[in-house]
Scaffold this active site. Structure first.
Site, PDB file in Angstrom:
ATOM      1  N   PHE A   1     186.813  38.815  26.196  1.00 33.05           N
ATOM      2  CA  PHE A   1     185.554  39.529  26.017  1.00 33.05           C
ATOM      3  C   PHE A   1     185.888  41.012  25.867  1.00 33.05           C
ATOM      4  CE2 PHE A   1     181.687  36.989  26.951  1.00 33.05           C
ATOM      5  CZ  PHE A   1     182.300  35.749  27.058  1.00 33.05           C
TER       6      PHE A   1
ATOM      7  N   ASN B   1     181.990  46.542  40.110  1.00 31.59           N
ATOM      8  CA  ASN B   1     181.142  46.831  38.943  1.00 31.59           C
ATOM      9  C   ASN B   1     179.939  45.893  38.952  1.00 31.59           C
ATOM     10  OD1 ASN B   1     181.811  44.330  37.361  1.00 31.59           O
ATOM     11  ND2 ASN B   1     183.863  45.206  37.562  1.00 31.59           N
TER      12      ASN B   1
ATOM     13  N   LYS C   1     195.945  41.792  22.634  1.00 30.92           N
ATOM     14  CA  LYS C   1     195.954  40.755  23.678  1.00 30.92           C
ATOM     15  C   LYS C   1     196.273  39.378  23.099  1.00 30.92           C
ATOM     16  CE  LYS C   1     193.102  43.437  26.861  1.00 30.92           C
ATOM     17  NZ  LYS C   1     192.483  43.450  28.178  1.00 30.92           N
TER      18      LYS C   1
HETATM   19  N1  CTP Z   1     190.893  41.675  31.320  1.00 36.77           N
HETATM   20  C1  CTP Z   1     191.784  41.006  32.107  1.00 36.77           C
HETATM   21  N2  CTP Z   1     192.471  41.676  33.091  1.00 36.77           N
HETATM   22  C2  CTP Z   1     192.275  42.978  33.279  1.00 36.77           C
HETATM   23  C3  CTP Z   1     191.361  43.696  32.468  1.00 36.77           C
HETATM   24  C4  CTP Z   1     190.676  43.003  31.496  1.00 36.77           C
HETATM   25  O1  CTP Z   1     191.953  39.796  31.937  1.00 36.77           O
HETATM   26  N3  CTP Z   1     192.948  43.599  34.258  1.00 36.77           N
HETATM   27  C5  CTP Z   1     190.197  40.940  30.260  1.00 36.77           C
HETATM   28  C6  CTP Z   1     188.704  40.841  30.438  1.00 36.77           C
HETATM   29  O2  CTP Z   1     188.347  39.677  31.189  1.00 36.77           O
HETATM   30  C7  CTP Z   1     188.221  40.745  28.993  1.00 36.77           C
HETATM   31  C8  CTP Z   1     189.246  41.567  28.224  1.00 36.77           C
HETATM   32  O3  CTP Z   1     190.397  41.638  29.053  1.00 36.77           O
HETATM   33  O4  CTP Z   1     188.292  39.432  28.497  1.00 36.77           O
HETATM   34  C9  CTP Z   1     188.827  42.946  27.850  1.00 36.77           C
HETATM   35  O5  CTP Z   1     188.320  43.617  28.979  1.00 36.77           O
HETATM   36  P1  CTP Z   1     187.702  45.065  28.856  1.00 36.77           P
HETATM   37  O6  CTP Z   1     187.327  45.561  30.219  1.00 36.77           O
HETATM   38  O7  CTP Z   1     186.664  45.118  27.767  1.00 36.77           O
HETATM   39  O8  CTP Z   1     188.924  45.881  28.287  1.00 36.77           O
HETATM   40  P2  CTP Z   1     190.180  46.499  28.943  1.00 36.77           P
HETATM   41  O9  CTP Z   1     191.354  45.717  28.475  1.00 36.77           O
HETATM   42  O10 CTP Z   1     190.020  46.631  30.421  1.00 36.77           O
HETATM   43  O11 CTP Z   1     190.193  47.921  28.237  1.00 36.77           O
HETATM   44  P3  CTP Z   1     189.122  49.134  28.354  1.00 36.77           P
HETATM   45  O12 CTP Z   1     188.555  49.066  29.749  1.00 36.77           O
HETATM   46  O13 CTP Z   1     189.926  50.330  28.096  1.00 36.77           O
HETATM   47  O14 CTP Z   1     188.079  48.891  27.293  1.00 36.77           O
END
Ligand code: CTP
Length: 396
Positions: free
Chosen positions: A323, A208, A341
């Site tokens: 975040f 990404n 979380k």
């Molecule tokens: N995060 C993480 N591990 C993952 C996915 C996300 O630690 N496998 C953490 C990110 O670093 C961030 C938070 O979770 O602090 C939220 O990430 P985000 O991408 O906004 O949300 P997701 O939990 O992935 O949900 P969605 O993509 O459905 O919004």
């Protein structure tokens, strides 16, 4: 500033005369100063003047203090809040870069785990010498702050770079160092930053646009305020200056980031997960390069582990910050993440705001905890990092 202790190491160069002014500046401004010289330095400055100006005895010899403790080099290094070597000759730079301890100054340097500054001074050709420059790079990589020499007329008559910075310039650098709030001293942070890269085959991947800037700005802010950072970073093209309080752990995939984050979480007081972790990864990456086919292909993806959720399960007394990057129902979705979380607070990034997001150096965030929702204006990521760390401190 009365309680700050400056250990001043003087090595043998003509610029040593400037240390008389430097010591006066420190003492006049309330710092305590102790001086260590090399034997050669005493050809340029004298012990009596240094002792009188610093109001402390001067140390030049490992074994000169009859009846004194035999571990003076350890005691001095522990006493210091900061260690400044001025002038730093090519010799002391080379010795320290190679961990040589053959006199009082070089031994004290090796025993010191405080912030060290070097103010090099030498002839331009010596300064530009490849070996000297490599040694300086080594020191920089280890987090030593180099107070660069100025351009100008040198004692040998040549004109060029190599003139030690003026006493006032060295003093100012130390003032900046001490004036930065050291309110994170003794605290260890885990930061995840950047994107992850999930291999499809040996040459293709899913990733990404995360630049890592927000996570790196957080790491810099923590270091500047005296905290220790374990920065678990996906592949990014930005740099962070080496620092003795920074441990940069480079990872590629979500799996690697998960493993490293868990490892460093154990000894952390705070974890801030700013990484854009891939939610899915190819189930069976192809070994080698996939050949082009005429028909469409399907790549089966499986979910990655949620790092933040896993950390939350072992949270204990630690502070956990996440975040959320949202496009729809932003506040509602971010609040959901805050609760599912088990976070202390969450930083909401909106992709709808101009100037905010992956590719910008600015960001517009909303800080959300169980009680409050605070929408901040558009700011530099450095300023946003300050706000996030200030908020974290309210939970510590
Ligand atoms: N995060 C993480 N591990 C993952 C996915 C996300 O630690 N496998 C953490 C990110 O670093 C961030 C938070 O979770 O602090 C939220 O990430 P985000 O991408 O906004 O949300 P997701 O939990 O992935 O949900 P969605 O993509 O459905 O919004």
């Amino acid at each position: 500033m009365a309680s700050k202790n400056v250990l001043l190491g003087i090595s043998g160069g003509i610029a040593a005369y400037k240390t008389y002014t430097l010591i006066r500046l420190f003492v006049k401004n309330g710092y305590n100063v102790k001086v260590i010289t090399t034997k050669n330095a005493l050809n340029f400055v004298n012990e009596l003047t240094l002792r009188t100006l610093s109001n402390n005895r001067v140390c030049s010899d490992m074994f000169s203090f009859v009846g004194d403790v035999s571990t003076e080099h350890i005691a001095l290094s522990e006493w210091a809040d900061v260690f400044v070597v001025a002038p730093a000759t090519a010799n002391i730079i080379g010795k320290y870069a190679n961990a040589i301890a053959d006199d009082m100054l070089s031994t004290c340097l090796l025993a010191c785990n405080k912030q060290i500054f070097f103010a090099p001074a030498m002839n331009t050709n010596m300064y530009n010498n490849k070996g000297v420059q490599e040694n300086l790079q080594t020191l920089k990589k280890r987090g030593i702050q180099i107070i660069e020499p100025n351009n100008g007329e040198l004692a040998c008559g040549t004109v060029g770079q190599g003139r030690m910075a003026e006493a006032e310039e060295i003093f100012d650098r130390l003032e900046v160092f001490f004036s930065t709030k050291q309110d994170l001293e003794g605290k260890t942070f885990l930061i995840t930053a950047g994107p992850t890269v999930e291999q499809i085959d040996s040459v293709r991947f899913i990733s990404n646009n995360s630049s890592g800037r927000m996570g790196y700005a957080l790491a810099q802010e923590i270091i500047d305020r005296g905290g220790v950072v374990n920065l678990v970073s996906g592949p990014v093209s930005i740099d962070i200056l080496p620092n003795r309080n920074l441990h940069l752990i480079k990872v590629t995939s979500a799996k690697e980031m998960y493993e490293m984050a868990l490892k460093y979480f154990e000894n952390s007081d705070v974890a801030i997960c700013s990484a854009a972790v891939a939610d899915y990864t190819p189930k069976t990456p192809y070994n080698g390069k996939m050949k082009k086919k005429q028909e469409s292909v399907t790549i089966e993806l499986e979910p990655t582990k949620d790092i933040l959720k896993t950390l939350a399960k072992n949270k204990g007394n630690r502070i956990l910050v996440g975040f959320a990057l949202e496009t729809d129902n932003e506040i509602e979705n971010a609040k959901k993440k805050l609760l599912t979380k088990n976070l202390d607070f969450i930083v909401l990034n909106s992709l709808n705001d101009k100037g905010a997001g992956f590719e910008y150096t600015t960001n517009k965030v909303t800080l959300i905890d169980k009680q409050d929702i605070v929408a901040l204006p558009l700011k530099s990521k450095t300023q946003v990092a300050k706000d996030i760390i200030d908020k974290t401190l309210t939970f510590l």
